[in-house]
Design a protein around this motif. Sequence first.
Motif, PDB file in Angstrom:
ATOM      1  N   ARG A 183       0.849  -1.180   0.000  1.00  0.00           N
ATOM      2  CA  ARG A 183       0.000   0.000   0.000  1.00  0.00           C
ATOM      3  C   ARG A 183       0.888   1.234   0.000  1.00  0.00           C
ATOM      4  O   ARG A 183       1.875   1.285   0.728  1.00  0.00           O
ATOM      5  CB  ARG A 183      -0.905   0.038   1.243  1.00  0.00           C
ATOM      6  N   VAL A 184       0.545   2.233  -0.789  1.00  0.00           N
ATOM      7  CA  VAL A 184       1.348   3.453  -0.873  1.00  0.00           C
ATOM      8  C   VAL A 184       0.470   4.651  -0.534  1.00  0.00           C
ATOM      9  O   VAL A 184      -0.593   4.840  -1.140  1.00  0.00           O
ATOM     10  CB  VAL A 184       1.975   3.637  -2.274  1.00  0.00           C
ATOM     11  N   ASN A 185       0.927   5.441   0.404  1.00  0.00           N
ATOM     12  CA  ASN A 185       0.278   6.691   0.760  1.00  0.00           C
ATOM     13  C   ASN A 185       0.830   7.781  -0.159  1.00  0.00           C
ATOM     14  O   ASN A 185       1.974   8.198  -0.020  1.00  0.00           O
ATOM     15  CB  ASN A 185       0.565   7.024   2.221  1.00  0.00           C
ATOM     16  N   ARG A 186       0.013   8.218  -1.118  1.00  0.00           N
ATOM     17  CA  ARG A 186       0.502   9.168  -2.125  1.00  0.00           C
ATOM     18  C   ARG A 186       1.015  10.459  -1.499  1.00  0.00           C
ATOM     19  O   ARG A 186       2.077  10.957  -1.866  1.00  0.00           O
ATOM     20  CB  ARG A 186      -0.593   9.481  -3.148  1.00  0.00           C
ATOM     21  N   SER A 187       0.264  11.028  -0.561  1.00  0.00           N
ATOM     22  CA  SER A 187       0.675  12.308   0.012  1.00  0.00           C
ATOM     23  C   SER A 187       1.999  12.173   0.755  1.00  0.00           C
ATOM     24  O   SER A 187       2.851  13.064   0.689  1.00  0.00           O
ATOM     25  CB  SER A 187      -0.411  12.851   0.935  1.00  0.00           C
ATOM     26  N   ALA A 188       2.196  11.053   1.464  1.00  0.00           N
ATOM     27  CA  ALA A 188       3.462  10.843   2.171  1.00  0.00           C
ATOM     28  C   ALA A 188       4.616  10.683   1.187  1.00  0.00           C
ATOM     29  O   ALA A 188       5.710  11.226   1.394  1.00  0.00           O
ATOM     30  CB  ALA A 188       3.360   9.626   3.080  1.00  0.00           C
ATOM     31  N   ALA A 189       4.379   9.948   0.099  1.00  0.00           N
ATOM     32  CA  ALA A 189       5.424   9.764  -0.909  1.00  0.00           C
ATOM     33  C   ALA A 189       5.786  11.095  -1.567  1.00  0.00           C
ATOM     34  O   ALA A 189       6.964  11.390  -1.800  1.00  0.00           O
ATOM     35  CB  ALA A 189       4.963   8.759  -1.964  1.00  0.00           C
ATOM     36  N   GLU A 190       4.768  11.895  -1.862  1.00  0.00           N
ATOM     37  CA  GLU A 190       5.040  13.188  -2.492  1.00  0.00           C
ATOM     38  C   GLU A 190       5.783  14.127  -1.555  1.00  0.00           C
ATOM     39  O   GLU A 190       6.681  14.866  -1.994  1.00  0.00           O
ATOM     40  CB  GLU A 190       3.723  13.809  -2.956  1.00  0.00           C
TER      41      GLU A 190
ATOM     42  N   ALA B  72       9.569  15.529  -2.277  1.00  0.00           N
ATOM     43  CA  ALA B  72       9.785  16.977  -2.372  1.00  0.00           C
ATOM     44  C   ALA B  72      10.980  17.434  -1.540  1.00  0.00           C
ATOM     45  O   ALA B  72      11.569  18.479  -1.822  1.00  0.00           O
ATOM     46  CB  ALA B  72       8.541  17.722  -1.933  1.00  0.00           C
ATOM     47  N   THR B  73      11.358  16.640  -0.536  1.00  0.00           N
ATOM     48  CA  THR B  73      12.504  17.044   0.295  1.00  0.00           C
ATOM     49  C   THR B  73      13.835  16.860  -0.416  1.00  0.00           C
ATOM     50  O   THR B  73      14.818  17.501  -0.051  1.00  0.00           O
ATOM     51  CB  THR B  73      12.548  16.248   1.612  1.00  0.00           C
ATOM     52  N   LEU B  74      13.884  16.002  -1.417  1.00  0.00           N
ATOM     53  CA  LEU B  74      15.170  15.670  -2.042  1.00  0.00           C
ATOM     54  C   LEU B  74      15.815  16.869  -2.729  1.00  0.00           C
ATOM     55  O   LEU B  74      16.944  17.243  -2.400  1.00  0.00           O
ATOM     56  CB  LEU B  74      14.997  14.498  -3.012  1.00  0.00           C
ATOM     57  N   PRO B  75      15.139  17.510  -3.695  1.00  0.00           N
ATOM     58  CA  PRO B  75      15.763  18.690  -4.308  1.00  0.00           C
ATOM     59  C   PRO B  75      15.788  19.900  -3.391  1.00  0.00           C
ATOM     60  O   PRO B  75      16.585  20.819  -3.591  1.00  0.00           O
ATOM     61  CB  PRO B  75      14.889  18.948  -5.543  1.00  0.00           C
TER      62      PRO B  75
ATOM     63  N   ALA C 192       5.692   1.733 -17.487  1.00  0.00           N
ATOM     64  CA  ALA C 192       4.819   2.820 -17.972  1.00  0.00           C
ATOM     65  C   ALA C 192       3.998   3.369 -16.820  1.00  0.00           C
ATOM     66  O   ALA C 192       2.769   3.388 -16.829  1.00  0.00           O
ATOM     67  CB  ALA C 192       3.928   2.336 -19.110  1.00  0.00           C
ATOM     68  N   THR C 193       4.704   3.846 -15.799  1.00  0.00           N
ATOM     69  CA  THR C 193       4.072   4.210 -14.534  1.00  0.00           C
ATOM     70  C   THR C 193       3.013   5.292 -14.671  1.00  0.00           C
ATOM     71  O   THR C 193       2.063   5.339 -13.888  1.00  0.00           O
ATOM     72  CB  THR C 193       5.132   4.662 -13.522  1.00  0.00           C
ATOM     73  N   GLY C 194       3.154   6.168 -15.657  1.00  0.00           N
ATOM     74  CA  GLY C 194       2.164   7.220 -15.853  1.00  0.00           C
ATOM     75  C   GLY C 194       0.818   6.707 -16.295  1.00  0.00           C
ATOM     76  O   GLY C 194      -0.171   7.446 -16.284  1.00  0.00           O
ATOM     77  N   GLU C 195       0.748   5.419 -16.686  1.00  0.00           N
ATOM     78  CA  GLU C 195      -0.514   4.829 -17.146  1.00  0.00           C
ATOM     79  C   GLU C 195      -1.064   3.791 -16.175  1.00  0.00           C
ATOM     80  O   GLU C 195      -2.025   3.091 -16.511  1.00  0.00           O
ATOM     81  CB  GLU C 195      -0.304   4.204 -18.531  1.00  0.00           C
ATOM     82  N   LEU C 196      -0.490   3.699 -14.976  1.00  0.00           N
ATOM     83  CA  LEU C 196      -0.903   2.657 -14.029  1.00  0.00           C
ATOM     84  C   LEU C 196      -1.931   3.137 -13.011  1.00  0.00           C
ATOM     85  O   LEU C 196      -2.405   2.337 -12.201  1.00  0.00           O
ATOM     86  CB  LEU C 196       0.317   2.073 -13.313  1.00  0.00           C
ATOM     87  N   GLY C 197      -2.251   4.416 -13.005  1.00  0.00           N
ATOM     88  CA  GLY C 197      -3.353   4.901 -12.199  1.00  0.00           C
ATOM     89  C   GLY C 197      -2.993   5.352 -10.806  1.00  0.00           C
ATOM     90  O   GLY C 197      -3.331   6.464 -10.404  1.00  0.00           O
ATOM     91  N   THR C 198      -2.321   4.506 -10.025  1.00  0.00           N
ATOM     92  CA  THR C 198      -2.020   4.838  -8.634  1.00  0.00           C
ATOM     93  C   THR C 198      -0.588   4.443  -8.299  1.00  0.00           C
ATOM     94  O   THR C 198       0.003   3.574  -8.953  1.00  0.00           O
ATOM     95  CB  THR C 198      -2.958   4.096  -7.657  1.00  0.00           C
ATOM     96  N   LEU C 199      -0.061   5.063  -7.245  1.00  0.00           N
ATOM     97  CA  LEU C 199       1.268   4.673  -6.766  1.00  0.00           C
ATOM     98  C   LEU C 199       1.250   3.276  -6.160  1.00  0.00           C
ATOM     99  O   LEU C 199       2.264   2.567  -6.188  1.00  0.00           O
ATOM    100  CB  LEU C 199       1.783   5.694  -5.746  1.00  0.00           C
TER     101      LEU C 199
ATOM    102  N   PRO D 119       8.215  11.061  -6.937  1.00  0.00           N
ATOM    103  CA  PRO D 119       7.382  10.181  -6.104  1.00  0.00           C
ATOM    104  C   PRO D 119       7.328   8.745  -6.635  1.00  0.00           C
ATOM    105  O   PRO D 119       7.394   7.786  -5.858  1.00  0.00           O
ATOM    106  CB  PRO D 119       6.007  10.857  -6.146  1.00  0.00           C
ATOM    107  N   VAL D 120       7.209   8.589  -7.942  1.00  0.00           N
ATOM    108  CA  VAL D 120       7.236   7.252  -8.541  1.00  0.00           C
ATOM    109  C   VAL D 120       8.591   6.594  -8.270  1.00  0.00           C
ATOM    110  O   VAL D 120       8.670   5.407  -7.915  1.00  0.00           O
ATOM    111  CB  VAL D 120       6.957   7.335 -10.054  1.00  0.00           C
ATOM    112  N   GLY D 121       9.663   7.374  -8.436  1.00  0.00           N
ATOM    113  CA  GLY D 121      10.994   6.842  -8.168  1.00  0.00           C
ATOM    114  C   GLY D 121      11.153   6.363  -6.741  1.00  0.00           C
ATOM    115  O   GLY D 121      11.781   5.326  -6.476  1.00  0.00           O
ATOM    116  N   LEU D 122      10.596   7.109  -5.807  1.00  0.00           N
ATOM    117  CA  LEU D 122      10.667   6.730  -4.397  1.00  0.00           C
ATOM    118  C   LEU D 122       9.969   5.396  -4.168  1.00  0.00           C
ATOM    119  O   LEU D 122      10.507   4.503  -3.496  1.00  0.00           O
ATOM    120  CB  LEU D 122      10.025   7.818  -3.544  1.00  0.00           C
TER     121      LEU D 122
END
Length: 327
Positions: free
Chosen positions: A30-37, A41-44, A201-208, A240-243
């Motif tokens: 299970r991935v929490n999108r807001s937590a991943a984002e 965001a802290t990396l750069p 093709a992560t941009g087409e998979l719908g969710t993290l 976020p996908v990379g994480l």
Amino acid sequence: MSLQDLHGLLSNLQRNPGIPLDLDWVDSIRVNRSAAERRAATLPARRTVKKKYQAAWLLRAIACMDLTTLGGDDTPGTVRRLCAKARRPVRQEVLAALGAEQLGVRVGAVCVYHQMVPTAVEALQGSGIPVAAVAAGFPHGLSPFAQRLDEIRSSVAAGATEIDIVITRAHVLTGDWRALYDEIAAFREACGEAHLKTILATGELGTLTNVGKASAVAMMAGADFIKTSTGKETENATLPVGLVMARQIREYLDRTGYKVGYKPAGGIRTAKQSLDWLILMKEELGNEWLLPDLFRLGASSLLTDIERQLEHHATGRYAATHHQPMP
């Protein structure tokens, strides 16, 4: 270790043999999108490298780059020019000014369509730079299954030592993890000794969460690398996908002891973006994932901006783009 010594390490790395499909493991992801984002965001925002350290990291980014041409207008001449650039990605006078002329700077691989594999193999002969071929109905992955397998085998027979395949996205979107596993396992078998890079093709998979599950299934099926995108989707590689994918790689290593590589691709155009990805690898997976045997950047236009940044570091001036021409 010189940059030249980084090449060829993949053949010495114990390959991921895959494991039986573990649906309990897949269901637990299970991935929490807001937590991943927030984490991404802290990396750069809080990690930067400056001056000589930045130059060194940019040279490492070049060593991890899959220099790519996947245009409908590709010609043998285009591919030969790209391969010449792969051998000497930075002008010698810039390397000399950086004190890096003895490092043997070159890219991680050259990635082309199947039809251009023989041309690339010939142009890169003796360089140690592998040729990667996109296959399995790239970029959509919707051609007949037998045809996709034949395409993989044909590219390997033509001399490709890395195969970038695409999955059937519908298997992920419908939760048919057995079908996805069997598909990737068949692709892995068709690759033989060539290394399998599995494009999700992560941009087409719908969710993290789907990205996390697909990453785990691909590794269970024997992928040597998991890769974000074809570069043809509306949304390609994002932090976020990379994480999410990096943490699945870490989980797979913890559970099985096997290391799987990672390749973000699509939309990575600036030197700063390449540093962000290197920082992500270092923080989430460690220094081994800063080497081309476990990390690649899929790129076509990225090299130009890295060259401009390196020249600025060496001379204090930004050169015009045409001073770093790409084929």
